[in-house]
Scaffold this motif. Structure first.
Motif, mmCIF file in Angstrom:
data_model
loop_
_atom_site.group_PDB
_atom_site.id
_atom_site.type_symbol
_atom_site.label_atom_id
_atom_site.label_comp_id
_atom_site.label_asym_id
_atom_site.label_seq_id
_atom_site.Cartn_x
_atom_site.Cartn_y
_atom_site.Cartn_z
ATOM 1 N N MET A 115 -9.522 -4.257 -1.320
ATOM 2 C CA MET A 115 -10.268 -5.252 -0.669
ATOM 3 C C MET A 115 -10.539 -6.454 -1.566
ATOM 4 O O MET A 115 -10.566 -7.570 -1.057
ATOM 5 N N ALA A 116 -10.709 -6.206 -2.771
ATOM 6 C CA ALA A 116 -10.944 -7.280 -3.694
ATOM 7 C C ALA A 116 -9.732 -8.175 -3.775
ATOM 8 O O ALA A 116 -9.852 -9.386 -3.957
ATOM 9 N N LYS A 117 -8.571 -7.540 -3.626
ATOM 10 C CA LYS A 117 -7.341 -8.320 -3.658
ATOM 11 C C LYS A 117 -7.281 -9.252 -2.468
ATOM 12 O O LYS A 117 -6.900 -10.427 -2.606
ATOM 13 N N LYS A 118 -7.685 -8.783 -1.295
ATOM 14 C CA LYS A 118 -7.666 -9.612 -0.097
ATOM 15 C C LYS A 118 -8.683 -10.742 -0.222
ATOM 16 O O LYS A 118 -8.424 -11.863 0.201
ATOM 17 N N LYS A 119 -9.831 -10.425 -0.831
ATOM 18 C CA LYS A 119 -10.852 -11.449 -1.015
ATOM 19 C C LYS A 119 -10.331 -12.523 -1.969
ATOM 20 O O LYS A 119 -10.548 -13.715 -1.756
ATOM 21 N N LEU A 120 -9.636 -12.073 -2.991
ATOM 22 C CA LEU A 120 -9.076 -13.023 -3.944
ATOM 23 C C LEU A 120 -8.016 -13.888 -3.285
ATOM 24 O O LEU A 120 -7.956 -15.105 -3.509
ATOM 25 N N GLU A 121 -7.171 -13.259 -2.456
ATOM 26 C CA GLU A 121 -6.133 -14.021 -1.761
ATOM 27 C C GLU A 121 -6.767 -15.027 -0.803
ATOM 28 O O GLU A 121 -6.343 -16.177 -0.703
#
Length: 165
Positions: A1-7
């Motif tokens: 999820m953090a990756k999606k937030k970063l993206e």
């Protein structure tokens, strides 16, 4: 999820950057238009000042020609005054040398008057020199010979143009 937030945050940052670039481009175009307007305005002012400078230069040129003509006229007037003074001095000297103690009459019943009439005497000239023509005579001769620019010449220039005649 953090990756999606970063993206998602990266995409938002890219969108914001694109928007900032577009705003900057608009501002540059607006500045270009303003600058172009200012350049046109300055060009018009320069053209007007150039025209004024040309007019002023013409006025100065005309004024300097008038000053030159006035100086030539002044020099001619001074020369004429000297010649007149010399002529008058000569006439006075001639009159004094010709003066008699009184008019002599042969016959007391004659009709002659007591008024002394001076004979016509030509102005004194130095031996070997001809009488110098006047400015008007020189100008008329230059006109007769169709010398270009004669109307703007002074006496010395007319003498030179006529070949020292």
């Amino acid at each position: 999820m953090a990756k999606k937030k970063l993206e998602k945050a990266a995409k938002k940052a890219i969108a914001n950057a694109r928007e900032a670039v577009d705003d900057a481009a608009k501002a540059v175009r607006k500045l270009e238009r303003t600058s172009k307007r200012r350049v046109k305005k300055l060009d018009a002012e320069v053209a007007a000042l150039t025209k004024d400078a040309a007019r002023s230069a013409k006025r100065i040129d005309r004024a300097s020609r008038k000053v030159e003509r006035a100086a030539a006229i002044s020099a001619s007037a001074e020369e004429l005054a000297r010649e007149s003074e010399d002529y008058a001095t000569g006439r006075i000297a001639e009159a004094r040398s010709a003066e008699a103690p009184g008019p002599a009459r042969a016959d007391p019943n004659s009709v002659e008057s007591d008024v002394f009439v001076e004979p016509e005497i030509d102005p004194p000239t130095s031996p070997g020199s001809a009488v110098e023509p006047s400015f008007r005579e020189l100008r008329d001769e230059a006109k007769r010979r169709s010398i270009p620019g004669y109307s703007r010449m002074n006496k010395a220039a007319l003498v030179e143009a006529l070949g020292g005649s």
